[in-house]
Design a protein around this motif. Structure first.
Motif, short mmCIF file in Angstrom:
data_model
loop_
_atom_site.label_atom_id
_atom_site.label_comp_id
_atom_site.label_asym_id
_atom_site.label_seq_id
_atom_site.Cartn_x
_atom_site.Cartn_y
_atom_site.Cartn_z
N ALA A 122 -9.13 46.14 -21.22
CA ALA A 122 -10.56 46.40 -21.44
C ALA A 122 -11.38 45.65 -20.40
CB ALA A 122 -10.96 45.98 -22.85
N THR A 123 -12.44 46.27 -19.95
CA THR A 123 -13.28 45.67 -18.91
C THR A 123 -14.05 44.48 -19.48
OG1 THR A 123 -13.53 47.81 -17.83
CG2 THR A 123 -15.12 46.09 -17.25
N LEU A 124 -14.09 43.40 -18.68
CA LEU A 124 -14.83 42.20 -19.08
C LEU A 124 -16.31 42.44 -18.84
CD1 LEU A 124 -14.15 39.30 -20.11
CD2 LEU A 124 -14.34 38.55 -17.73
N GLY A 125 -17.13 42.25 -19.88
CA GLY A 125 -18.55 42.50 -19.75
C GLY A 125 -19.25 41.46 -18.90
N GLU A 126 -20.34 41.85 -18.28
CA GLU A 126 -21.11 40.92 -17.47
C GLU A 126 -21.61 39.76 -18.32
OE1 GLU A 126 -24.87 40.88 -14.30
OE2 GLU A 126 -24.31 42.73 -15.38
N GLY A 127 -21.42 38.51 -17.84
CA GLY A 127 -21.82 37.33 -18.58
C GLY A 127 -20.75 36.79 -19.50
N ASP A 128 -19.62 37.53 -19.67
CA ASP A 128 -18.53 37.06 -20.52
C ASP A 128 -17.80 35.89 -19.86
OD1 ASP A 128 -19.21 38.93 -22.34
OD2 ASP A 128 -17.55 40.32 -21.89
N THR A 129 -17.01 35.19 -20.69
CA THR A 129 -16.31 33.99 -20.24
C THR A 129 -14.81 34.19 -20.29
OG1 THR A 129 -18.10 32.57 -21.04
CG2 THR A 129 -15.97 31.53 -20.65
N ILE A 130 -14.13 33.83 -19.21
CA ILE A 130 -12.67 33.82 -19.20
C ILE A 130 -12.23 32.57 -19.95
CG2 ILE A 130 -10.61 33.72 -17.75
CD1 ILE A 130 -12.19 35.08 -15.55
N PRO A 131 -11.49 32.70 -21.05
CA PRO A 131 -11.13 31.53 -21.87
C PRO A 131 -10.21 30.56 -21.14
CG PRO A 131 -9.92 33.45 -22.60
CD PRO A 131 -10.90 33.94 -21.58
N VAL A 132 -10.16 29.32 -21.66
CA VAL A 132 -9.37 28.29 -21.02
C VAL A 132 -7.89 28.61 -21.03
CG1 VAL A 132 -9.07 26.90 -23.10
CG2 VAL A 132 -9.06 25.77 -20.88
N SER A 133 -7.46 29.46 -21.98
CA SER A 133 -6.04 29.83 -22.04
C SER A 133 -5.65 30.72 -20.87
CB SER A 133 -5.75 30.55 -23.37
OG SER A 133 -6.57 31.71 -23.49
N GLN A 134 -6.63 31.32 -20.17
CA GLN A 134 -6.36 32.20 -19.04
C GLN A 134 -6.82 31.59 -17.71
OE1 GLN A 134 -7.47 36.03 -21.81
NE2 GLN A 134 -7.69 36.29 -19.62
N THR A 135 -6.94 30.26 -17.68
CA THR A 135 -7.32 29.57 -16.44
C THR A 135 -6.30 28.49 -16.13
OG1 THR A 135 -8.71 27.96 -17.61
CG2 THR A 135 -9.77 30.00 -16.85
N SER A 136 -6.21 28.15 -14.88
CA SER A 136 -5.29 27.09 -14.42
C SER A 136 -6.05 26.15 -13.49
CB SER A 136 -4.09 27.68 -13.68
OG SER A 136 -3.37 28.56 -14.51
N PRO A 137 -5.95 24.82 -13.72
CA PRO A 137 -6.61 23.87 -12.81
C PRO A 137 -5.88 23.77 -11.49
CG PRO A 137 -5.33 22.69 -14.44
CD PRO A 137 -5.23 24.15 -14.81
N ALA A 138 -6.47 23.07 -10.57
CA ALA A 138 -5.84 22.89 -9.26
C ALA A 138 -4.64 21.97 -9.38
CB ALA A 138 -6.85 22.31 -8.27
N LEU A 139 -3.69 22.17 -8.49
CA LEU A 139 -2.52 21.31 -8.42
C LEU A 139 -2.95 19.89 -8.06
CD1 LEU A 139 0.62 21.01 -8.27
CD2 LEU A 139 0.42 21.58 -5.86
N ASP A 140 -2.45 18.89 -8.80
CA ASP A 140 -2.78 17.49 -8.52
C ASP A 140 -1.94 17.02 -7.34
OD1 ASP A 140 -3.44 14.84 -8.49
OD2 ASP A 140 -3.27 14.54 -10.65
N LEU A 141 -2.53 17.07 -6.15
CA LEU A 141 -1.79 16.69 -4.95
C LEU A 141 -1.42 15.22 -4.93
CD1 LEU A 141 -3.55 18.69 -2.12
CD2 LEU A 141 -1.41 19.18 -3.26
N THR A 142 -2.24 14.39 -5.57
CA THR A 142 -1.95 12.95 -5.56
C THR A 142 -0.62 12.67 -6.24
OG1 THR A 142 -4.31 12.44 -5.61
CG2 THR A 142 -2.80 10.68 -6.26
#
Length: 344
Positions: A122-142
């Motif tokens: 289903a198409t994501l509506g304008e202004g909707d939020t991608i939940p945290v379960s579908q996001t990934s932070p940056a690799l911790d290079l340190t």
């Protein structure tokens, strides 16, 4: 005059044409390099557990192509980061879209990569939020590079840059492959193998040093204990040491005053000593004879005082003149005849 006007008008026309062409070419170049679009855009949000390094103006990319920019980054619920971004109208997002923060380069710049995964189409509506379960932070290079620190210490800067880039690419799931990483790792291990003899010699020398230290464990422990006692004593006597330094400073000031007071007389004494040395040099012959005769005279004087802590004097001869009232004088010569006079 008319010919001059025609010539000026021609030059002006050429200048205007040049300016227009240059402006158009520059604009096209800017649009091409900056991947700028003039179409409409839609705004979305994505929630991350960590959005370190993401700033306003960073790219939003799909398959490596820029489709939008980051508009804002803010904190929500004190533990999450909310990133607001825009994408082009012709790039619809679905509810299965996954957002991941990637490293653009080793300097630390980021971008957000969008990927339509399997799931709800289903198409994501304008202004909707991608939940945290579908996001990934940056690799911790340190954390990553700290694990490779022992390896990096044996590499050249060029090898480190290559290997670091491959590691980032592999762990981010893009660009480089595991095969490329293994190839660079093999190159690194080959470099280490070339230095096997040097490393072996270093290990042997280190073992020898540790053996000597182990054989002198008692002496080393005693040295450390003594040094600690010495430092503790210095700490306990710091007031006395500081007080003595103050006294030494005062003594230096007083000594300086003393030297400045005797400077002129001291200089005069040195001059007189120089004159004395000159006199001794001029009479060195007489002085040499006097020093040679001195032991003989001291020997005679010693015999004279051999009977106690006094000297015995004997009158051997007496020579004098008796002056009469008439102005005449009568010589008087007298010898005592003492036996002591024969000892001289």
């Amino acid at each position: 005059m008319k010919m001059l006007d025609k010539r000026t008008a021609g030059d002006l026309t050429k200048l205007l044409i040049f300016i227009v062409v240059t402006t158009l070419a520059t604009g096209i170049l800017v649009v091409t390099i900056g991947n700028i679009t003039f179409g409409g855009s839609k705004e979305y949000k994505a929630e991350f557990v960590d959005a370190t390094g993401v700033v306003k103006g960073d790219d939003i990319r799909i398959a490596g192509v820029k489709v939008g920019v980051v508009k804002n980054v803010e904190i929500v619920d004190r533990t999450r980061a909310m990133v607001t971004f825009t994408v082009q109208d012709e790039t619809p997002l679905s509810k299965a879209t996954h957002a991941a923060i990637r490293y653009r380069n080793l300097v630390g710049q980021r971008y957000i990569s969008l990927d339509n995964q399997i799931g709800d189409t289903a198409t994501l509506g304008e202004g909707d939020t991608i939940p945290v379960s579908q996001t990934s932070p940056a690799l911790d290079l340190t954390v990553l590079f700290n694990g490779f620190k022992p390896l990096f210490q044996a590499l050249s800067p060029e090898d480190i840059n290559k290997l670091s880039y491959e590691i980032v690419q592999v762990f981010q799931g893009e660009g480089g492959t595991l095969e490329g990483l293994l190839a660079h790792t093999a190159s690194v291990t080959g470099t280490l193998a070339d230095r096997d003899q040097l490393i072996g010699s270093l290990v042997d020398n280190l073992n020898e040093v540790l053996d000597h230290i182990g054989d002198r464990d008692d002496q080393l422990s005693e040295l450390i204990t003594t040094f600690r006692t010495f430092v503790a004593g210095l700490k306990g006597d710091r007031q006395a040491i500081l007080g003595s330094l103050d006294q030494i400073s005062q003594l230096s000031v007083q000594t300086a005053d003393l030297v400045s007071g005797i400077r002129d007389p001291f200089v005069e004494d040195v001059k007189q000593l120089n004159a004395l040395a000159g006199n001794l040099d001029r009479g060195k012959g007489e002085l040499d004879r006097a020093l040679q005769v001195l032991p003989i005279k001291l020997n005679k004087v010693g015999r004279t005082a051999a009977y106690g802590s006094w000297f015995n004097f004997y009158l051997c001869e007496f020579h004098a003149k008796v002056r009469l009232t008439a102005g005449q004088s009568i010589p008087v010569d007298y010898k005592t005849g003492s036996s002591r006079c024969d000892l001289g």
